[in-house]
Design an enzyme around this catalytic site. Sequence first.
Site, PDB file in Angstrom:
ATOM      1  N   ALA A 160       0.839  -1.204   0.000  1.00 50.74           N
ATOM      2  CA  ALA A 160       0.000   0.000   0.000  1.00 50.74           C
ATOM      3  C   ALA A 160       0.876   1.258   0.000  1.00 50.74           C
ATOM      4  CB  ALA A 160      -0.942  -0.011   1.201  1.00 50.74           C
ATOM      5  N   SER A 214       3.135  -7.754   3.052  1.00 48.55           N
ATOM      6  CA  SER A 214       2.916  -7.805   1.600  1.00 48.55           C
ATOM      7  C   SER A 214       3.888  -8.779   0.940  1.00 48.55           C
ATOM      8  CB  SER A 214       3.118  -6.424   0.975  1.00 48.55           C
ATOM      9  OG  SER A 214       2.223  -5.497   1.529  1.00 48.55           O
ATOM     10  N   ASP A 215       5.115  -8.795   1.426  1.00 51.74           N
ATOM     11  CA  ASP A 215       6.127  -9.665   0.825  1.00 51.74           C
ATOM     12  C   ASP A 215       5.798 -11.144   1.050  1.00 51.74           C
ATOM     13  OD1 ASP A 215       8.867  -9.705  -0.448  1.00 51.74           O
ATOM     14  OD2 ASP A 215       9.222 -10.979   1.306  1.00 51.74           O
ATOM     15  N   GLN A 270       1.077 -15.247  -0.302  1.00 49.50           N
ATOM     16  CA  GLN A 270       1.367 -16.459  -1.081  1.00 49.50           C
ATOM     17  C   GLN A 270       0.363 -16.657  -2.207  1.00 49.50           C
ATOM     18  OE1 GLN A 270       1.422 -19.846   1.549  1.00 49.50           O
ATOM     19  NE2 GLN A 270       3.249 -19.177   2.622  1.00 49.50           N
ATOM     20  N   GLY A 271      -0.926 -16.535  -1.850  1.00 46.51           N
ATOM     21  CA  GLY A 271      -1.996 -16.994  -2.745  1.00 46.51           C
ATOM     22  C   GLY A 271      -2.053 -16.225  -4.050  1.00 46.51           C
ATOM     23  N   GLU A 277      -9.336 -19.345  -4.276  1.00 47.59           N
ATOM     24  CA  GLU A 277      -9.152 -19.629  -2.852  1.00 47.59           C
ATOM     25  C   GLU A 277     -10.513 -19.723  -2.204  1.00 47.59           C
ATOM     26  OE1 GLU A 277      -5.789 -17.862  -0.756  1.00 47.59           O
ATOM     27  OE2 GLU A 277      -5.605 -16.479  -2.417  1.00 47.59           O
ATOM     28  N   HIS A 337      -6.615 -17.067   9.999  1.00 44.84           N
ATOM     29  CA  HIS A 337      -6.397 -17.945   8.842  1.00 44.84           C
ATOM     30  C   HIS A 337      -6.467 -19.381   9.338  1.00 44.84           C
ATOM     31  CE1 HIS A 337      -4.744 -19.785   5.289  1.00 44.84           C
ATOM     32  NE2 HIS A 337      -4.795 -18.613   4.675  1.00 44.84           N
ATOM     33  N   ARG A 368     -13.236 -18.202   5.464  1.00 42.87           N
ATOM     34  CA  ARG A 368     -12.217 -18.478   6.484  1.00 42.87           C
ATOM     35  C   ARG A 368     -12.746 -18.559   7.904  1.00 42.87           C
ATOM     36  NH1 ARG A 368      -7.263 -14.842   4.098  1.00 42.87           N
ATOM     37  NH2 ARG A 368      -6.790 -16.352   2.479  1.00 42.87           N
ATOM     38  N   HIS A 397      -4.653 -13.355  11.390  1.00 44.45           N
ATOM     39  CA  HIS A 397      -4.122 -13.141  10.043  1.00 44.45           C
ATOM     40  C   HIS A 397      -4.350 -11.734   9.521  1.00 44.45           C
ATOM     41  CE1 HIS A 397      -2.830 -14.264   6.085  1.00 44.45           C
ATOM     42  NE2 HIS A 397      -4.023 -14.089   5.538  1.00 44.45           N
ATOM     43  N   GLU A 422      -4.071  -2.312   4.795  1.00 41.54           N
ATOM     44  CA  GLU A 422      -4.730  -3.033   5.895  1.00 41.54           C
ATOM     45  C   GLU A 422      -5.026  -2.123   7.084  1.00 41.54           C
ATOM     46  OE1 GLU A 422      -3.016  -6.899   6.606  1.00 41.54           O
ATOM     47  OE2 GLU A 422      -4.138  -7.135   8.466  1.00 41.54           O
ATOM     48  N   ARG A 434     -13.194 -10.888   5.490  1.00 38.61           N
ATOM     49  CA  ARG A 434     -12.570 -10.613   4.196  1.00 38.61           C
ATOM     50  C   ARG A 434     -12.577 -11.838   3.280  1.00 38.61           C
ATOM     51  NH1 ARG A 434      -6.595 -10.800   2.347  1.00 38.61           N
ATOM     52  NH2 ARG A 434      -6.517 -12.478   3.847  1.00 38.61           N
TER      53      ARG A 434
END
Length: 517
Positions: free
Chosen positions: A16, A44-45, A48-49, A115, A243, A289, A350, A374, A385
């Site tokens: 962001a 952010s780094d 995965q998905g 997902e 998560h 989730r 998460h 976020e 979310r």
Amino acid sequence: MKVLHTDCLVIGGGFAGSSYALYAAREGLNVALLSLGGALEANSDWAQGGIIYDTSPDPELLTRDILEASDGTANQAAVRQLVTEGPAAVRELLLDELQVGFDRNSEGALELTREGGHSARRIIHARDRTGHAILSAVARRVDATSRVTRHMNSVAIDLLTLSHNNDNPEDRYAPLTCFGAYALLDGYPEPVAIVAKKTVLACGGLGQIYQHSTNHPGIVGHGVAMAYRVGARLIDLEYVQFHPTVFYGKNAPRFLITEALRGEGAVLVNLQGEPFMDKVHARGSLAPRDIVSRAIHEELSNSGEPCVYLDLGELDRGRLPDRFPTVYERCLEHGVDITRDPIPVVPAAHYSCGGVHTDLDGRTNIRHLGAIGETACTGLHGANRLASTSLLECLTGARSTARADARDIAAMDFRLPEPRPWLSPPEQSDPTLIHQDLDLVQQTMWNYAGIVRSQRRLTRARRILLELREEIQSFYRDCRVTRELVELRNAVQTALLVVHAASLNPRSKGAHYVIDE
Ligand SMILES: Cc1cc2nc3c(=O)[nH]c(=O)nc-3n(C[C@H](O)[C@H](O)[C@H](O)COP(=O)(O)OP(=O)(O)OC[C@H]3O[C@@H](n4cnc5c(N)ncnc54)[C@H](O)[C@@H]3O)c2cc1C
């Protein structure tokens, strides 16, 4: 005290904040970009998905999935913004301009996955290192942009407001207005003041106020706590998303097991190898989730086992190390070979669906203070979310906020004052006390304000945290400021705000679940 000046102060260098810096620089603004660690040390780094991109043939289907995941509570205007502006922003910045290496099939078309909660394949990814591929491309571009000055290994301490941090008596009665922040910057021995026309909170979420979390160390709700102290409106903080699938090993660190594995056919099973999600939700292991996390929580409470398992039976095992290299390598480090074994998993904190309330251009109720990513809450996620919406939200929010800020700055008539100097107390802080207090915050939140809540548990949490906040405040007043101390002070404040929001909401909805409704 050293005073630095800039057009925009951006607190947070994740996707962001970094995207905002790029967009703002293109509007001709100078930007100071702060991050706690290095350029890539951000949640952010670790994504995965993937990121939502392909909403054809029916964008309305995405709107429906977001609303369904949120249990009908998402802000429809925010959903509309994401659905209409998001894919174009991905195409322009990530695909056409930065040429991020998303996975493609043998014909060169983008590979699409899905997902939990998604009714179509619409997510693009770079194996299971999507966040890294995106953030490193954006960060490289930021570093090549002369209008952006990075301050890594630095921490913003508190926001500057006209009414609190300057000596002009008239400003005491001015509307709440932000003009920068005090910060401990790398290379400066004492806190400095950064005076800015616009200050943007892009500090990420708050997962690390919980004992078990997927989040980067230090992500404890800095933005929420700083905003609270200057009177910003906070919203939906009780909706902390857990998560469902984080690696479980007795002495192993927690790390995320991407939902894309379930998207590709992996199934949650108990110790006996029995699938348990089909009886809970029509989408089975791919249910939203909150539902999966609670089902696992219940399964563990009933069985007394420490974890459940992700059975990869239906997947093409030979392809797993290539498609999911992060999961493969990290599991192997801890003795689980995913080409052969099921993966032991538990839920963990998460994502914060709530945060600093903003309009669709990132504006808060404090003049010249914005929030994105976020940290912000436009209501896009409502009570829960939908997976893979947050990277997209970072991008659309950064773009619209930077453009709106450029317009605001051009029309701005307010004088930037001299901030009051920072006074450093003499004492050094004691790291042992800091670690112990942070542990206590995290345990309290996990046990009393976690996946399943009750008024009694929340009351207990509040009592413990209030006492702790007193201790930490006096410690903070007496000691020289350090990053760790700032983190602890913000962690306890954010934890109290989450507990407060949860205890004011007696109804279960989305990620907030109470047993004594
Ligand atoms: C393991 C994991 C996997 C995920 N996978 C996905 C996915 O596949 N798809 C998806 O859409 N979303 C995913 N998410 C969620 C998504 O990654 C985050 O919501 C999003 O990256 C948040 O971006 P951000 O820029 O708001 O914050 P972050 O990326 O967390 O960055 C926060 C920045 O703020 C800085 N900061 C914080 N406080 C201060 C302070 N006081 N002073 C200075 N700097 C400060 C930090 O150093 C950091 O640079 C995942 C999250 C995690 C944790």
